[in-house]
Design an enzyme around this catalytic site. Sequence first.
Site, PDB file in Angstrom:
ATOM      1  N   GLU A 154      10.500  15.016  15.750  1.00 19.85           N
ATOM      2  CA  GLU A 154      10.804  14.974  14.316  1.00 19.85           C
ATOM      3  C   GLU A 154       9.934  16.007  13.602  1.00 19.85           C
ATOM      4  OE1 GLU A 154       9.624  11.384  12.094  1.00 19.85           O
ATOM      5  OE2 GLU A 154      11.635  11.393  11.232  1.00 19.85           O
ATOM      6  N   LYS A 176       0.842  -1.198   0.000  1.00 29.09           N
ATOM      7  CA  LYS A 176       0.000   0.000   0.000  1.00 29.09           C
ATOM      8  C   LYS A 176       0.882   1.254   0.000  1.00 29.09           C
ATOM      9  CE  LYS A 176      -1.802   2.599   3.186  1.00 29.09           C
ATOM     10  NZ  LYS A 176      -1.763   3.942   2.569  1.00 29.09           N
ATOM     11  N   CYS A 229      13.650  10.568   6.929  1.00 26.84           N
ATOM     12  CA  CYS A 229      13.679  10.037   8.294  1.00 26.84           C
ATOM     13  C   CYS A 229      15.069  10.153   8.914  1.00 26.84           C
ATOM     14  CB  CYS A 229      13.188   8.602   8.316  1.00 26.84           C
ATOM     15  SG  CYS A 229      13.964   7.585   7.082  1.00 26.84           S
TER      16      CYS A 229
HETATM   17  P1  NDP Z   1       2.160   7.574   8.786  1.00 31.31           P
HETATM   18  O1  NDP Z   1       3.017   6.748   9.649  1.00 31.31           O
HETATM   19  O2  NDP Z   1       0.761   7.837   9.219  1.00 31.31           O
HETATM   20  O3  NDP Z   1       2.073   6.942   7.330  1.00 31.31           O
HETATM   21  C1  NDP Z   1       2.915   5.943   6.792  1.00 31.31           C
HETATM   22  C2  NDP Z   1       2.074   4.894   6.072  1.00 31.31           C
HETATM   23  O4  NDP Z   1       1.277   4.168   7.010  1.00 31.31           O
HETATM   24  C3  NDP Z   1       1.094   5.477   5.066  1.00 31.31           C
HETATM   25  O5  NDP Z   1       0.988   4.596   3.974  1.00 31.31           O
HETATM   26  C4  NDP Z   1      -0.174   5.533   5.879  1.00 31.31           C
HETATM   27  O6  NDP Z   1      -1.311   5.581   5.082  1.00 31.31           O
HETATM   28  C5  NDP Z   1      -0.084   4.236   6.654  1.00 31.31           C
HETATM   29  N1  NDP Z   1      -0.896   4.190   7.878  1.00 31.31           N
HETATM   30  C6  NDP Z   1      -1.423   5.214   8.597  1.00 31.31           C
HETATM   31  N2  NDP Z   1      -2.075   4.744   9.679  1.00 31.31           N
HETATM   32  C7  NDP Z   1      -1.964   3.392   9.650  1.00 31.31           C
HETATM   33  C8  NDP Z   1      -2.414   2.343  10.503  1.00 31.31           C
HETATM   34  N3  NDP Z   1      -3.101   2.577  11.614  1.00 31.31           N
HETATM   35  N4  NDP Z   1      -2.098   1.071  10.176  1.00 31.31           N
HETATM   36  C9  NDP Z   1      -1.368   0.809   9.075  1.00 31.31           C
HETATM   37  N5  NDP Z   1      -0.931   1.757   8.233  1.00 31.31           N
HETATM   38  C10 NDP Z   1      -1.208   3.033   8.516  1.00 31.31           C
HETATM   39  O7  NDP Z   1       2.875   8.929   8.516  1.00 31.31           O
HETATM   40  P2  NDP Z   1       2.190  10.292   8.051  1.00 31.31           P
HETATM   41  O8  NDP Z   1       2.117  10.300   6.606  1.00 31.31           O
HETATM   42  O9  NDP Z   1       0.908  10.562   8.777  1.00 31.31           O
HETATM   43  O10 NDP Z   1       3.263  11.326   8.575  1.00 31.31           O
HETATM   44  C11 NDP Z   1       3.238  11.707   9.950  1.00 31.31           C
HETATM   45  C12 NDP Z   1       4.621  11.948  10.465  1.00 31.31           C
HETATM   46  O11 NDP Z   1       5.356  10.736  10.402  1.00 31.31           O
HETATM   47  C13 NDP Z   1       5.440  12.898   9.634  1.00 31.31           C
HETATM   48  O12 NDP Z   1       5.213  14.205  10.008  1.00 31.31           O
HETATM   49  C14 NDP Z   1       6.830  12.447   9.939  1.00 31.31           C
HETATM   50  O13 NDP Z   1       7.278  13.040  11.114  1.00 31.31           O
HETATM   51  C15 NDP Z   1       6.696  10.975  10.140  1.00 31.31           C
HETATM   52  N6  NDP Z   1       7.077  10.172   8.944  1.00 31.31           N
HETATM   53  C16 NDP Z   1       8.223   9.473   9.009  1.00 31.31           C
HETATM   54  C17 NDP Z   1       8.622   8.737   7.927  1.00 31.31           C
HETATM   55  C18 NDP Z   1       9.883   7.966   7.961  1.00 31.31           C
HETATM   56  O14 NDP Z   1      10.373   7.568   6.919  1.00 31.31           O
HETATM   57  N7  NDP Z   1      10.430   7.695   9.114  1.00 31.31           N
HETATM   58  C19 NDP Z   1       7.866   8.709   6.676  1.00 31.31           C
HETATM   59  C20 NDP Z   1       6.626   9.445   6.735  1.00 31.31           C
HETATM   60  C21 NDP Z   1       6.276  10.147   7.842  1.00 31.31           C
HETATM   61  P3  NDP Z   1      -1.837   6.984   4.493  1.00 31.31           P
HETATM   62  O15 NDP Z   1      -0.700   7.902   4.345  1.00 31.31           O
HETATM   63  O16 NDP Z   1      -2.375   6.600   3.199  1.00 31.31           O
HETATM   64  O17 NDP Z   1      -2.856   7.464   5.439  1.00 31.31           O
END
Ligand code: NDP
Length: 479
Positions: free
Chosen positions: A386, A181, A289
């Site tokens: 972060e 996904k 990240c």
């Molecule tokens: P998320 O952790 O919410 O998203 C990452 C992925 O997980 C997306 O595909 C999201 O779907 C999916 N997801 C969300 N909720 C669930 C769940 N309960 N169970 C399974 N999968 C889920 O990150 P965000 O996009 O909301 O970003 C929020 C913060 O996270 C950012 O501000 C940043 O600080 C951090 N982040 C860190 C990353 C890294 O590489 N370490 C990458 C991205 C974000 P969908 O987006 O479609 O809702």
Amino acid sequence: MSFEYAPAPESRAVVSIKPKYGHFIGGKFVAGSKHFPTINPATEEVLSQIALAGKAEVDAAVKAARKAYVGTWSKMSGKERGKYLYRIARIMQERAREFAVLETLDNGKPIRESRDTDIPLAAAHFFYHAGWADKLEYAGLGTSPKPLGVAGQIIPWNFPLLMLAWKVAPALAAGNTVVLKPAESTSLTALLFAEVCQQAELPAGVVNIVTGDGSTGALIVNHPGIDKIAFTGSTEVGKIIARAVAPTKKSVTLELGGKAANIVFDDAPIDETVEGIVNGIFFNQGHVCCAGSRLLLQENVAEEVLHKLKNRMEKIRVGDPMDKNTDVGAINSKEQLAKITELAAAGDAEGAERWSPACNLPAKGFWFAPTIFTGVTQAHRIAREEIFGPVLSVLTFRTPQEAIEKANNTPFGLSAGIWSEKGSRTLWASQQLRAGVIWANTFNKFDPTSPFGGYKESGWGREGGRHGLSAYLKGVSHE
Ligand code: NDP
């Protein structure tokens, strides 16, 4: 004297975006029931409608992946699997321009980065893992390594195609099938990758792509037909996933957040260091990240480094991501912009001093000027949380020991940077730092052969290299 850059826009004629997309299940595109828009964050233009997968679609994808695993992929020799991976890698290279333009339109990152970093590295991951497919028994991971089964893979929006490659390539090389996904705001390159799978004549069901939001991700995590979960994203969602899989037999790897220290000792080569600091925090708008988001400067060089850093930041070009001259593009979403804005305001409120170069931000779209905060203390939110944006928190230190203590004073432990002319100091510091990846006199260097992952709240397991491969094989230690 400085020269103005003439605009050098990349053409978008190379991509054809459909008005509406479905899911890729069992080798075919199937229509979705509900849809949501995906936009270009640089212009707010609606690019397409993306399908939102519910239980029925996730069930169908898991079923297709299981059928392909049992019937085809797990029975195929490593040599044959490798051929498919090579084929995918070559097609990605052939269609690299199309992928780069689509990634930039959907994500907002500069075309220079998608063209020179994201897409070549994604292809490199497939080439690298193609090489492993028929050599698993020589990887030092047991004499007869076996795949886990069906892998559920959930990826974020910061490096959409690259994160797909990090997940799909090792899974397929090891003999697993996948249900992936992409993030809700960046599904388009994953859907183009589905076309590549068709073009490569990958057996139906080996790769399945369902689009949707967090609820779709949760359906994958909790699906009983899945053997392994691989997730990259926030620590918050990583914890939810860890709790969900704890009572099950599912394997799990989590690649979560970071708050990396980029440490500058007083013997560092200052000009190179300034380039490294800029690359460490402003690459990909800071949506990284492992970004070097905490700059630790030795006190006696702090003034000089900050002076040179500000001069360098004056020259960063922020704007149209499709322009080949652009260094910093658009923030990926309105929500992420709100989060960055809120944390920067907390920096002001807590007494840190904000500085940004003058830049003309476009009126439409989501933008945040490259920013540094000085006078930051360890207690400030901008030193602890972060931000995931182009915002650098600057702290100072007097002794090397103090630098290490400050660097390790975080719940995260994904990456760190060390700038010093002395090899002995670099080796000493890297032994003290609790971080999975440590760069010396460079930053943000990635290679498929090198394992990537974190300590503490930055995650579990490694991706890339032999270590990453082990996370897709039965009975192998994942560290
Ligand atoms: P998320 O952790 O919410 O998203 C990452 C992925 O997980 C997306 O595909 C999201 O779907 C999916 N997801 C969300 N909720 C669930 C769940 N309960 N169970 C399974 N999968 C889920 O990150 P965000 O996009 O909301 O970003 C929020 C913060 O996270 C950012 O501000 C940043 O600080 C951090 N982040 C860190 C990353 C890294 O590489 N370490 C990458 C991205 C974000 P969908 O987006 O479609 O809702």
